[in-house]
Design a protein around this motif. Structure first.
Motif, PDB file in Angstrom:
ATOM      1  N   LYS A   1     -55.191 133.437  36.340  1.00  0.00           N
ATOM      2  CA  LYS A   1     -53.927 132.988  35.757  1.00  0.00           C
ATOM      3  C   LYS A   1     -53.479 131.718  36.475  1.00  0.00           C
ATOM      4  O   LYS A   1     -53.003 131.781  37.588  1.00  0.00           O
ATOM      5  N   ARG A   2     -53.673 130.597  35.843  1.00  0.00           N
ATOM      6  CA  ARG A   2     -53.357 129.339  36.510  1.00  0.00           C
ATOM      7  C   ARG A   2     -51.927 128.909  36.227  1.00  0.00           C
ATOM      8  O   ARG A   2     -51.663 127.766  35.914  1.00  0.00           O
ATOM      9  N   SER A   3     -50.998 129.825  36.318  1.00  0.00           N
ATOM     10  CA  SER A   3     -49.629 129.489  35.950  1.00  0.00           C
ATOM     11  C   SER A   3     -48.925 128.684  37.033  1.00  0.00           C
ATOM     12  O   SER A   3     -47.979 127.970  36.766  1.00  0.00           O
ATOM     13  N   SER A   4     -49.412 128.799  38.278  1.00  0.00           N
ATOM     14  CA  SER A   4     -48.641 128.233  39.385  1.00  0.00           C
ATOM     15  C   SER A   4     -48.567 126.713  39.325  1.00  0.00           C
ATOM     16  O   SER A   4     -47.725 126.117  39.970  1.00  0.00           O
TER      17      SER A   4
ATOM     18  N   ASP B   1     -45.338 124.829  38.862  1.00  0.00           N
ATOM     19  CA  ASP B   1     -44.372 124.664  39.949  1.00  0.00           C
ATOM     20  C   ASP B   1     -44.390 123.248  40.522  1.00  0.00           C
ATOM     21  O   ASP B   1     -43.459 122.829  41.180  1.00  0.00           O
ATOM     22  N   TYR B   2     -45.473 122.558  40.339  1.00  0.00           N
ATOM     23  CA  TYR B   2     -45.599 121.219  40.903  1.00  0.00           C
ATOM     24  C   TYR B   2     -45.801 120.207  39.783  1.00  0.00           C
ATOM     25  O   TYR B   2     -46.911 120.032  39.299  1.00  0.00           O
TER      26      TYR B   2
ATOM     27  N   GLU C   1     -53.279 124.037  46.341  1.00  0.00           N
ATOM     28  CA  GLU C   1     -54.084 125.256  46.257  1.00  0.00           C
ATOM     29  C   GLU C   1     -54.670 125.463  44.860  1.00  0.00           C
ATOM     30  O   GLU C   1     -55.803 125.890  44.709  1.00  0.00           O
ATOM     31  N   PHE C   2     -53.874 125.210  43.842  1.00  0.00           N
ATOM     32  CA  PHE C   2     -54.344 125.362  42.461  1.00  0.00           C
ATOM     33  C   PHE C   2     -54.044 124.067  41.698  1.00  0.00           C
ATOM     34  O   PHE C   2     -53.223 124.031  40.797  1.00  0.00           O
TER      35      PHE C   2
ATOM     36  N   ASP D   1     -63.778 128.346  38.827  1.00  0.00           N
ATOM     37  CA  ASP D   1     -63.129 128.602  40.112  1.00  0.00           C
ATOM     38  C   ASP D   1     -64.167 129.313  40.977  1.00  0.00           C
ATOM     39  O   ASP D   1     -64.653 130.371  40.606  1.00  0.00           O
ATOM     40  N   TYR D   2     -64.503 128.741  42.082  1.00  0.00           N
ATOM     41  CA  TYR D   2     -65.575 129.299  42.927  1.00  0.00           C
ATOM     42  C   TYR D   2     -65.064 129.376  44.362  1.00  0.00           C
ATOM     43  O   TYR D   2     -64.072 128.716  44.710  1.00  0.00           O
ATOM     44  N   PRO D   3     -65.725 130.159  45.209  1.00  0.00           N
ATOM     45  CA  PRO D   3     -65.135 130.444  46.526  1.00  0.00           C
ATOM     46  C   PRO D   3     -64.791 129.219  47.370  1.00  0.00           C
ATOM     47  O   PRO D   3     -63.782 129.217  48.054  1.00  0.00           O
ATOM     48  N   GLU D   4     -65.600 128.185  47.337  1.00  0.00           N
ATOM     49  CA  GLU D   4     -65.333 127.027  48.197  1.00  0.00           C
ATOM     50  C   GLU D   4     -64.673 125.887  47.436  1.00  0.00           C
ATOM     51  O   GLU D   4     -64.828 124.720  47.792  1.00  0.00           O
ATOM     52  N   ARG D   5     -63.919 126.233  46.385  1.00  0.00           N
ATOM     53  CA  ARG D   5     -63.300 125.194  45.567  1.00  0.00           C
ATOM     54  C   ARG D   5     -62.400 124.271  46.388  1.00  0.00           C
ATOM     55  O   ARG D   5     -62.378 123.066  46.195  1.00  0.00           O
ATOM     56  N   ARG D   6     -61.669 124.834  47.342  1.00  0.00           N
ATOM     57  CA  ARG D   6     -60.719 123.998  48.084  1.00  0.00           C
ATOM     58  C   ARG D   6     -61.383 123.229  49.231  1.00  0.00           C
ATOM     59  O   ARG D   6     -60.745 122.403  49.854  1.00  0.00           O
ATOM     60  N   HIS D   7     -62.620 123.565  49.530  1.00  0.00           N
ATOM     61  CA  HIS D   7     -63.251 123.004  50.725  1.00  0.00           C
ATOM     62  C   HIS D   7     -63.454 121.493  50.593  1.00  0.00           C
ATOM     63  O   HIS D   7     -63.706 120.976  49.510  1.00  0.00           O
TER      64      HIS D   7
ATOM     65  N   SER E   1     -60.272 133.304  47.662  1.00  0.00           N
ATOM     66  CA  SER E   1     -60.886 132.729  46.459  1.00  0.00           C
ATOM     67  C   SER E   1     -61.599 133.841  45.715  1.00  0.00           C
ATOM     68  O   SER E   1     -61.908 134.885  46.289  1.00  0.00           O
ATOM     69  N   PRO E   2     -61.899 133.602  44.448  1.00  0.00           N
ATOM     70  CA  PRO E   2     -62.644 134.629  43.715  1.00  0.00           C
ATOM     71  C   PRO E   2     -64.140 134.489  43.968  1.00  0.00           C
ATOM     72  O   PRO E   2     -64.645 133.386  44.138  1.00  0.00           O
TER      73      PRO E   2
END
Lengths: 362, 336
Positions: free
Chosen positions: A2-5, A8-9, A192-193, A210-216, B230-231
């Motif tokens: 759910k990419r609702s956040s 907010d920005y 973050e999102f 969306d994958y585990p290291e997306r923010r890396h 993360s997922p």
């Protein structure tokens, strides 16, 4: 997910009349991106954008490498703003993520510590005789494309859809650390999102991964790369991301930042040379696009006009999936038809017999 | 007959109202929700004795019913307060001889810590959500399956300068231990990990419970905060943390992540300060007259505090506060 956040920005992005600040390094690595941005804004969307030959580097690379002092970069940025005012503009848009981070950081610094702004004004005046006004609106060029994403969708010649299966293309987005990690509120969707690239992908028919290291971090990190001894650290970060995204079988990666685009593209070659690992579905590499290139493909631009022949990982498998018509024989021809030369085949490339057949200039 | 208004129908307010009523004081208990009980109403069992929260509430309700002196008004919120009068959001004013403010605290909104993905990823829940699941006897993942590995993260919205919550919420550590034990009792084969920065077992029986969690229930405790969630491709959650005892980064796949959300001061406290002249602490909690001999009195004569309005407190402390405030009110009324 759910990419609702992301709602907010939000931030104000000017609709027209932009002063454009180019990146130092993008024109070398992804040479068509800035040109196509100007074309999309000016010709396709009919907006006024000023490409000023007088502006300089923001010196952000030097600043983040501890070579350029804070006071110096403040004076350089103040000069860019002064040029913007001279040209009659109030909306500043920068092509580079690091520059965008610098402009955001310095405007915030001047806000929090007004004495630094005063000192900058003095320094700029002493050095150049110039004065400056702060921009009314500051946006990264990806913000500008995001702002116009629905207008681009209406003019789309192609969608981010696999023409063979009818399924949305799976896209990995990477916004770059300096876009929103320093000031989350300066980026659409926050840090973050983030939604700036995701919004484009969704508007143009693709599906976000969306994958585990997306923010890396991609691993550029300035000193990680600029100091040769640290480059192992740089590549290990890209390696971590590529390993993490590969199981999702993305069709391509789209990047926001000049450095990220370069490293996620070129380190794929290095990793393949080092240990033979490739991450694409076809046994080769995962194509890496800039958001301007992605917008350009959607709007029907020729991939070689977009400069996509300069990518380390070949884009032809993606072009085929999107149903893009292109002339393979024109891939290594420059703007005047001059042969640019052809790189040696590598594991991440998709050299096929068709390429060889059309390899007419050799 | 003297008349005291108690604002807030949580455990501190209920206790205070009952104690005052037993002293032949007329009490009006104001509660903004539809029922009394406050946050404890949503809780399953209370640490360290695993006493059902319902038992405490029914005991308080029984005590309140022993006299006819209490009028409970639910669904109403106080806007301005003076020692002689409380005005409600409806515009109604109620005259009185003293006021006890027992409006408690607000649970920290876990959405603010975006890196943990609350509201984004299905199986990231808060400690309050978990209590609700315990109450329904149905702790499951979103798809209905049983969690095999659960992480519990301490200090979400506590001791965190980034979200302007510098204070310790005090009860989260022991809540994490309690919930870990309850999860192990429910799913003995599950692995339960508590990620903490300090374990603060301040109350009687708490340290013993912490030891029991490790020795009897094999709950794992890792000193380190989770940096992001993360997922995974199999729809599990990947958490990243640093194990600060071994000094190594850690990556782990879990089925469920429980965020131990802290106690935040009520937003309404700012208007108590601005409109009513009451003093606030930097944390946003109300400032008692002093921290030792007058800790249930405000800076305004005739206005008193009870419970977590002044600082994070556990249920027992809130109950003691309620009783103490009632005594202070009675003393003060006698002097008038």
């Amino acid at each position: 997910m759910k990419r609702s956040s992301w709602t907010d920005y939000q931030k104000d992005i000017a609709d027209d009349h932009y002063y454009y600040a180019r990146s130092c390094i993008r024109q070398n690595f992804f040479p068509g991106s800035e040109k196509v941005f100007l074309n999309i804004l000016g010709k396709d969307l009919g907006r006024d954008i000023f490409d000023d030959p007088l502006h300089t580097s923001c010196t952000g690379i030097g600043y983040h490498s501890d070579v350029v002092p804070l006071e110096t970069i403040m004076a350089v940025v103040a000069r860019q703003f002064s040029l913007m005012s001279d040209a009659g503009y109030e909306n500043f848009t920068s092509s580079c993520i690091t520059s965008f981070g610098i402009y955001t950081e310095l405007l915030a610094t001047w806000e929090e510590f007004p004495e630094t702004e005063e000192r900058t004004r003095e320094n700029l005046y002493k050095a150049t005789g110039r004065e400056f006004k702060k921009p009314k609106n500051l946006a990264h060029t990806s913000d500008v494309i995001f702002h116009h994403r629905e207008a681009i969708a209406q003019r789309a010649k192609r969608k981010l859809v696999n023409v063979y299966t009818g399924e949305p293309l799976k896209v990995v987005e990477h916004i770059g650390c300096h876009y929103a990690k320093i000031f989350p509120k300066s980026g659409i969707g926050g840090s973050e999102f983030p939604y700036v690239l995701a919004g484009m992908v969704e508007s143009w028919g693709g599906e976000l991964v969306d994958y585990p290291e997306r923010r890396h971090c991609c691993g550029f990190g300035f000193r990680n790369y600029l100091v040769q001894a640290n480059r192992g650290y740089s590549i290990s970060n890209s390696h971590k991301k590529l390993e993490s995204m590969a199981p999702y079988k993305p069709d391509f990666i789209v990047c926001n930042c000049p450095g990220c685009s370069m490293f996620l593209d070129k380190w794929q070659y290095t990793i393949a040379e080092m240990d033979g690992t490739t991450y694409g579905q076809n046994g080769q590499g995962i194509p890496v696009l800039t958001y301007e290139e992605m917008a350009g493909l959607v709007l029907g631009y020729d991939p070689w006009e977009l400069g996509m022949q300069m990518h380390q990982v070949d884009v032809e498998p993606l072009l085929d999936k999107m149903g893009v018509e292109y002339d393979p024989s024109a891939k290594y021809l420059g703007r005047n038809g001059k042969y640019l030369g052809r790189p040696e085949p590598t594991a991440v490339n998709s050299y096929s017999s068709r390429d060889t057949r059309y390899f007419i200039k050799q | 007959m003297k008349h005291v208004i108690v604002i807030g129908g949580g455990v501190a307010g209920m206790q205070c109202a009952a104690e005052l009523a037993m002293q032949d004081i007329k009490v009006t208990l104001l509660e903004k929700k539809s029922d009394t009980g406050g946050k404890v109403r949503g809780w399953h069992k209370l640490f360290p004795t695993f006493t059902p929260a319902d038992e405490v509430l029914s005991g308080l309700r029984h005590k309140m019913a022993l006299t006819q002196n209490i009028t409970t008004k639910t669904g109403c919120e106080a806007t301005t307060i003076t020692p002689q009068k409380v005005t409600l959001s409806t515009g109604e004013s109620i005259n009185c001889d003293a006021v006890v403010v027992a409006t408690g605290y607000t649970l920290f909104d876990a959405h603010i810590k975006e890196e943990y993905g609350y509201g984004i990823y299905d199986n990231v829940i808060t400690s309050a959500d978990l209590e609700e699941m315990f109450n329904k006897d149905d702790v499951r993942m979103k798809d209905g399956s049983t969690p095999r590995r659960i992480a519990i993260l301490h200090c979400v919205g506590s001791r965190d300068e980034k979200v302007c919550q510098r204070h310790c919420s005090k009860v989260c550590c022991v809540t994490g231990v309690k919930q870990a034990i309850e999860l192990k009792q429910m799913y003995p084969a599950a692995d339960v990990f508590n990620f903490y920065m300090d374990i603060r077992m301040f109350g009687p029986g708490y340290e013993e419970m912490y030891r029991e969690a490790q020795q009897k229930y094999n709950v794992h405790f890792v000193r380190g905060r989770i940096s992001e969630v993360s997922p995974n491709i199999d729809n599990r959650l990947q958490i990243k943390a640093e194990d600060t005892l071994t000094g190594r980064p850690l990556k782990m796949g879990v089925d469920m992540l429980v965020l131990l959300i802290g106690m935040k001061s009520n937003d309404h406290n700012a208007s108590l300060k601005a409109d009513c002249g009451l003093q606030c602490q930097n944390s946003g909690f109300m400032q008692p007259k002093d921290s030792f001999l007058h800790n249930t009195e405000s800076n305004i004569e005739g206005i008193f505090y009870a419970g977590a309005i002044t600082a994070p407190k556990n249920v027992a402390e809130a109950l003691n506060d309620g009783a103490t405030a009632a005594l202070r009110v009675k003393d003060w009324l006698n002097k008038q």
